[in-house]
Design an enzyme around this catalytic site. Structure first.
Site, short mmCIF file in Angstrom:
data_model
loop_
_atom_site.label_atom_id
_atom_site.label_comp_id
_atom_site.label_asym_id
_atom_site.label_seq_id
_atom_site.Cartn_x
_atom_site.Cartn_y
_atom_site.Cartn_z
N HIS A 40 -7.61 45.22 43.57
CA HIS A 40 -7.88 44.53 42.31
C HIS A 40 -9.36 44.63 41.97
CE1 HIS A 40 -4.29 42.86 44.19
NE2 HIS A 40 -3.88 42.54 42.99
N ASN A 199 -10.62 34.50 32.10
CA ASN A 199 -10.74 35.86 31.53
C ASN A 199 -9.63 36.19 30.54
OD1 ASN A 199 -8.55 36.36 33.17
ND2 ASN A 199 -9.62 37.73 34.58
N HIS A 275 -6.41 44.56 36.37
CA HIS A 275 -6.15 43.49 37.34
C HIS A 275 -5.82 44.05 38.73
CE1 HIS A 275 -4.13 40.22 39.44
NE2 HIS A 275 -3.13 41.07 39.62
N GLU A 427 4.27 16.62 47.18
CA GLU A 427 4.51 17.24 48.49
C GLU A 427 3.82 18.59 48.62
OE1 GLU A 427 6.93 16.21 46.46
OE2 GLU A 427 7.88 14.53 47.48
N PHE A 453 12.63 17.31 51.37
CA PHE A 453 11.51 17.67 50.51
C PHE A 453 10.50 18.58 51.20
CE2 PHE A 453 12.86 13.41 48.73
CZ PHE A 453 13.70 13.98 47.79
N HIS A 477 14.83 11.26 57.71
CA HIS A 477 16.07 11.35 56.93
C HIS A 477 16.64 12.76 57.07
CE1 HIS A 477 14.09 7.75 55.64
NE2 HIS A 477 15.08 7.40 54.84
N HIS A 489 19.96 14.46 48.79
CA HIS A 489 18.96 14.05 49.77
C HIS A 489 19.29 14.48 51.19
CE1 HIS A 489 17.30 11.90 46.49
NE2 HIS A 489 16.50 11.13 47.22
C1 LIG Z 1 2.24 32.18 43.71
C2 LIG Z 1 1.94 33.54 43.25
N1 LIG Z 1 2.71 34.10 42.29
C3 LIG Z 1 2.48 35.37 41.89
C4 LIG Z 1 1.49 36.12 42.45
C5 LIG Z 1 1.28 37.57 42.04
N2 LIG Z 1 0.05 37.66 41.24
C6 LIG Z 1 -1.10 38.06 41.78
S1 LIG Z 1 -2.38 37.92 40.72
C7 LIG Z 1 -1.39 37.32 39.51
C8 LIG Z 1 -1.92 36.87 38.20
C9 LIG Z 1 -3.20 37.42 37.84
O1 LIG Z 1 -3.81 36.63 36.86
P1 LIG Z 1 -5.05 35.73 37.19
O2 LIG Z 1 -4.68 34.70 38.15
O3 LIG Z 1 -5.58 35.28 35.89
O4 LIG Z 1 -6.05 36.70 37.90
P2 LIG Z 1 -6.91 37.86 37.23
O5 LIG Z 1 -5.99 38.99 36.94
O6 LIG Z 1 -7.50 37.30 36.00
O7 LIG Z 1 -7.86 38.18 38.28
C10 LIG Z 1 -0.08 37.26 39.94
C11 LIG Z 1 1.06 36.81 39.10
C12 LIG Z 1 0.70 35.49 43.44
N3 LIG Z 1 -0.28 36.14 44.04
N4 LIG Z 1 0.95 34.22 43.80
MG LIG Z 2 -7.02 35.84 34.63
#
Ligand SMILES: Cc1ncc(C[n+]2csc(CCOP(=O)(O)OP(=O)(O)O)c2C)c(N)n1
Ligand SMILES: [Mg+2]
Length: 682
Positions: A40, A199, A275, A427, A453, A477, A489
């Site tokens: 990235h 961003n 990204h 939680e 939970f 529980h 539950h």
């Molecule tokens: C819980 C979760 N869901 C999905 C992802 C996959 N994923 C990685 S980055 C991202 C989104 C990127 O957007 P952002 O958080 O704004 O980061 P940027 O691209 O701006 O660096 C996703 C959906 C993840 N890492 N964690």
């Molecule tokens: Mg972003």
């Protein structure tokens, strides 16, 4: 330590040194992603200025000693942007080389695809699943406040560190960050400085396709101190905001920073394409041109950039030395407190606490019965004074989970020395906050809720297991035995699914004494989280003296009751079902059938025993084995063998009194006896 520092400066680097520093981080990060052909690049490029101010100016850390207790903590909640963090760790002088940067995302490298705790020096917590790091940082902030309340003395500010984080759109979309932010706002944690990389981009494109709320207003409503910097490249504005955030002592701070993903990339800036994919060889050349670097060279770190950051890192050596001197003086003035902290630093528990683990007599129960949750509460309260680092609470269920420490106050604004936490009905955040607490030496955190939970806190459980952290989960529980609350539950698949997590240890004690021992096992455990799974309903206090073998929870499974002659079959049970199989054993004896009873509070602990011990409990020659557990049978086959059987739950529960449910689902002496007999007939 780097082996080579390229002497050659980028030809067109006309900007000032700080700008060159920032641009070097950008290009270095993009180079590493390009070489790995994976990663990235865009976000490190956009957030390099904030990183520069944090590592270059604001944060107090010592690269030579990543474990310095009073270091500021940094969390990259947007873990995918880890090349940013690796770049700074290398540049400031942690034990990470340029070679390591070149090995980004390769097998066994110190620079994996997301930051991993315990692998890369300077990484405080494993991040990647969005939202987790945000909430982990709240746990770290709580830990700092608690350590300060417990150990700081007039003239001895041993713990005054801050928690910094960079978080992204994804972090703030995830619910867990909202839960954690609400909790942090309530607690008035003024030691938090979070930078939000606003961003406007996530993977599917512009955030306006799904995320149009006013994040700043939301955080203000949570009680946070919110600032905005409209240009993420404006160092002076960023610096001012960070300073103001640091100065704010009673509210956590969020700085929303408008940035442009892949800043410097003429064709990829502000696009989702920047990204999670390398920029491409040609585009990367354009980036280098833009920043005045030689397009034909890679992994260039100008000498003065390295000097700048190494000098920043070296400032930390002096800071730690000062702290060490402070601690030496503290040791003379407050030897007991200093000793307690030193013990905690070595991951050791104070002596004598084990003696406070209670034993339960049959007379301690109501008609010989006591729920294991009540036994847990009594155990925790009995050892609490000898284990000051043990702190925790429940997600609004402490009257049910029995986890309140009676002689110790609440952790709340104005009293961070309190040991009881009201996590609220949060939680997920509780799990993540526990992880942030568990990475802090000196604390043994626990969190409680109903077993059902645990599903709401699964992501942090998994991360605790990955990191081998040891929060203790108290799950009461634990089966249809909870009765009238009904199917929503009543856990069915939770035990099997928790047992499926590597490094996780699940203990489901059979009675009050096994519970007390399970608490001891949990406190001594290292290498992953422990879940204590407990009943709501009363269960018999087992008269251990009556049986040949005394209980040994620390071995995971043991022979609780042996028949007079060689056993023909083995009855295996956990938790509330142990009482049942003991009764069935008696009935079988009356029918001339010799059955061994094995209590198996923990499969994982049993699996760690040597073969001889395992053989003793489950001899190869006795393959007629009947397991009884009011939960999914998944995972039991290994013990029951092809010749065995299982009485478990293969469907969801019902709403009714517990006794009726156990009958309905076949957890009766008659059924155990009948199934045992039919198994023997084979
Ligand atoms: C819980 C979760 N869901 C999905 C992802 C996959 N994923 C990685 S980055 C991202 C989104 C990127 O957007 P952002 O958080 O704004 O980061 P940027 O691209 O701006 O660096 C996703 C959906 C993840 N890492 N964690
Ligand atoms: Mg972003």
């Amino acid at each position: 330590m780097p082996t080579t520092i390229l002497a050659k400066e980028p030809a067109a680097a006309t900007a000032n040194d700080e700008q060159l520093c920032i641009d070097t981080v950008r290009v270095l990060s993009a180079d590493a992603v390009q070489k790995a052909n994976s990663g990235h690049p865009g976000t490190p490029m956009a957030t390099a200025p904030m990183g520069h101010l944090l590592w270059g100016k604001h944060m107090r850390y010592n690269p030579r000693d990543p474990a310095w207790p009073n270091r500021d903590r940094f969390v990259l909640s947007a873990g995918h942007a880890c090349m940013l963090q690796y770049s700074f760790l290398y540049l400031t002088g942690y034990d990470l080389s340029l070679e390591d940067i070149k090995n980004f995302r390769q097998l066994h490298s110190k620079t994996p695809g997301h930051p991993e705790y315990g692998l890369t020096p300077g990484i405080e917590i494993t991040t990647g699943p969005l939202g987790q790091g945000f909430a982990n940082g709240i746990g770290m902030a709580i830990a700092q406040k608690h350590l300060a309340a417990r150990f700081n003395q007039p003239g001895f500010e041993l713990f005054n560190y801050m928690i910094y984080a960079i978080c992204s759109d994804g972090d703030l979309m995830e619910g867990v960050s909202g839960e954690a932010a609400s909790f942090a706002g309530h607690l008035e944690l003024g030691n938090i400085v979070y930078l939000y990389d606003d961003n406007h981009i996530t993977i599917e494109g512009n955030t306006n396709i799904t995320f149009n709320e006013d994040v700043g207003k939301r955080f203000e409503a949570y009680g946070w101190h919110v600032q905005a910097v409209e240009d993420g490249n404006d160092l002076a504005a960023l610096d001012k905001a960070i300073q103001a955030a640091r100065a704010e002592t009673t509210r956590p701070s969020l700085i929303r920073v408008r940035t442009h993903i892949a800043y410097g990339s003429p064709n990829k800036v502000d696009t989702a394409g920047a990204h999670g994919s390398p920029l491409g060889v040609d585009e990367l050349k354009l980036v280098k041109k833009f920043f005045g670097f030689d397009p034909e060279e890679s992994f260039v770190v100008p000498g003065k950039v390295l000097e700048y950051y190494r000098a920043a890192g070296e400032r930390g050596i002096g800071l730690e030395e000062e702290w060490d001197q402070l601690f030496d003086r503290y040791k003379k003035e407050y030897p007991e407190l200093a000793g307690a902290y030193e013990l905690a630093l070595q991951d050791r528990l104070p002596t004598g606490w084990e003696k406070k683990i209670p034993g339960f007599q049959v007379a301690d129960g109501k008609e010989g019965k006591l729920s294991t949750r009540v036994a847990l509460g009594k155990t925790l309260n009995s050892i609490a004074a000898s284990l000051p680092g043990m702190i925790g609470g429940a997600a609004d269920l402490s009257p049910s989970t029995e986890t309140h420490l009676k002689d110790f106050g609440d952790f709340e604004p104005g009293d961070f020395g309190g040991r009881n936490f009201h996590f609220g009905i949060r939680e997920h955040a509780m799990g993540a906050v526990l992880n942030g607490m568990a990475v802090t030496k000196g604390l043994i955190p626990y969190g409680a809720t109903f077993l059902i939970f645990s599903d709401y806190m699964r992501p942090p459980i998994r991360l605790a297991a990955i990191m081998k952290l040891r929060p203790i989960y108290i799950y009461t529980h634990d089966s249809i035995g909870l009765g009238e609350d009904g199917t929503t539950h009543q856990p069915v698949e939770q035990l099997a699914s928790l047992r499926a997590i590597p490094n996780m240890t699940v203990l489901r004690p059979a009675d009050a004494n096994e519970t007390a021992q399970a608490v001891k096992v949990a406190l001594l455990h290292k290498g992953g989280p422990v879940a204590l799974v407990l009943t709501r309903q009363n269960v018999a206090i087992i008269e251990t003296g009556v049986y040949k073998t005394a209980g040994d929870v620390s071995r995971g499974a043991y022979i609780l009751s042996e028949p007079e002659r060689a056993p023909e079959l083995i009855l295996i049970a956990t938790g509330s079902e142990v009482e049942l199989v003991l009764k069935a054993q008696k009935k079988l004896r009356e029918n001339g059938i010799a059955a061994r009873v094995v209590s198996m509070p923990s499969m994982e602990i049993f699996e760690k025993q040597d073969d001889a011990y395992k053989q003793r409990i489950f001899p190869k020659g006795i393959r007629k084995r009947l397991a009884v557990e009011a939960a999914s049978p998944v995972g039991w086959h290994k013990y029951t063998t092809d010749e065995g059987d299982m009485i478990g739950m293969t469907r969801f529960g019902e709403s009714a009194p517990a006794a009726d449910l156990f009958k309905e689902f076949g957890f009766t002496v008659e059924n155990v006896v009948a199934r045992a007999k039919s198994m023997l007939r084979g």
